[in-house]
Design an enzyme around this catalytic site. Structure first.
Site, PDB file in Angstrom:
ATOM      1  N   THR A   1      43.852 -27.950  81.576  1.00 17.02           N
ATOM      2  CA  THR A   1      45.254 -28.365  81.508  1.00 17.02           C
ATOM      3  C   THR A   1      45.394 -29.852  81.198  1.00 17.02           C
ATOM      4  O   THR A   1      46.392 -30.269  80.616  1.00 17.02           O
ATOM      5  CB  THR A   1      46.018 -28.041  82.817  1.00 17.02           C
ATOM      6  OG1 THR A   1      45.323 -28.631  83.916  1.00 17.02           O
ATOM      7  CG2 THR A   1      46.154 -26.548  83.035  1.00 17.02           C
TER       8      THR A   1
ATOM      9  N   GLY B   1      38.129 -27.662  82.564  1.00 19.88           N
ATOM     10  CA  GLY B   1      37.305 -26.765  81.770  1.00 19.88           C
ATOM     11  C   GLY B   1      36.067 -26.270  82.485  1.00 19.88           C
ATOM     12  O   GLY B   1      35.470 -25.268  82.080  1.00 19.88           O
TER      13      GLY B   1
ATOM     14  N   VAL C   1      41.758 -20.897  82.101  1.00 20.75           N
ATOM     15  CA  VAL C   1      42.207 -22.282  82.174  1.00 20.75           C
ATOM     16  C   VAL C   1      41.955 -22.822  83.573  1.00 20.75           C
ATOM     17  O   VAL C   1      42.134 -22.109  84.565  1.00 20.75           O
ATOM     18  CB  VAL C   1      43.720 -22.381  81.870  1.00 20.75           C
ATOM     19  CG1 VAL C   1      44.196 -23.819  81.922  1.00 20.75           C
ATOM     20  CG2 VAL C   1      44.042 -21.762  80.526  1.00 20.75           C
ATOM     21  N   CYS C   2      41.539 -24.084  83.648  1.00 22.37           N
ATOM     22  CA  CYS C   2      41.458 -24.796  84.922  1.00 22.37           C
ATOM     23  C   CYS C   2      41.910 -26.235  84.642  1.00 22.37           C
ATOM     24  O   CYS C   2      42.547 -26.485  83.625  1.00 22.37           O
ATOM     25  CB  CYS C   2      40.050 -24.731  85.512  1.00 22.37           C
ATOM     26  SG  CYS C   2      38.801 -25.618  84.560  1.00 22.37           S
ATOM     27  N   ALA C   3      41.574 -27.160  85.505  1.00 15.31           N
ATOM     28  CA  ALA C   3      42.016 -28.541  85.306  1.00 15.31           C
ATOM     29  C   ALA C   3      41.265 -29.231  84.171  1.00 15.31           C
ATOM     30  O   ALA C   3      41.867 -29.895  83.339  1.00 15.31           O
ATOM     31  CB  ALA C   3      41.863 -29.335  86.601  1.00 15.31           C
TER      32      ALA C   3
END
Length: 189
Positions: free
Chosen positions: A93, A69, A65-67
């Site tokens: 997220t 993708g 997961v990141c901000a």
């Protein structure tokens, strides 16, 4: 180059307990809110975390997961090169929250700005400084603004961000060694 499987937020939410969730954002971004149960292993720390991630992947599926993708896809490619299978959360997220899923906000945690917001501030400030200096000091300072604009175009075309890489090195975006080690210890249990 291997590409990780992308998982839509609705699919991930339906089996969240089946995943070991690895948030590859900076510690500052992670502290501002993350998926419940996520472990923070910043993208630039991935090489040192490979043994712990291999161990975690042997016990359950990994969800990166990141901000938005992009970094989780990059992390998935790195893991795949080392024989570790992982999925990336489509849209990160941001998409997770937009689909109405919970974001965990640690109590009492300082909530620093996300990396995208830090990049916008830095780029905007540098462009403004370049323009002001060009007006007040010398026209050659317009090159600063032009360099920032060129960097932003390059960033969009390559889906990478040199400014974000530089900002990630600032103290508030760096993991304390003890925090990263505690995360890696948890992943190897």
């Amino acid at each position: 180059m291997p590409v990780p499987t992308e998982i839509h937020p609705a699919q991930a939410a339906s089996r969240l307990d089946d995943y070991t969730i690895i948030d590859v954002r900076t510690p500052g971004e992670y502290a501002s809110g993350h998926l419940p149960g996520a472990h923070n292993v910043p993208l630039d720390q991935l090489p040192s975390a490979l043994p712990a991630l291999q161990n975690a992947a042997s016990r359950s599926d990994l969800l990166l997961v990141c901000a938005s993708g992009a970094r989780s896809s990059q992390a998935g490619e790195t893991l795949a090169e080392h024989g570790i299978n992982a999925s990336a959360l489509t849209g990160g997220t941001q998409a997770w929250a937009q689909h109405g899923h919970d974001i965990h906000h640690p109590e009492g945690a300082h909530t620093p700005w996300g990396m995208e917001r830090q990049v916008r501030l830095a780029a905007g400030a540098l462009v403004l400084i370049g323009l002001v200096l060009a007006l007040l000091v010398h026209p050659a300072f317009q090159l600063l603004s032009a360099a920032i604009a060129a960097g932003l175009v390059y960033s969009a075309l390559t889906n990478t961000c040199g400014m974000a890489a530089l900002l990630a090195k600032l103290p508030h975006n760096r993991p304390r060694h003890a925090d990263l080690q505690a995360t890696l210890n948890t992943l190897t249990r």
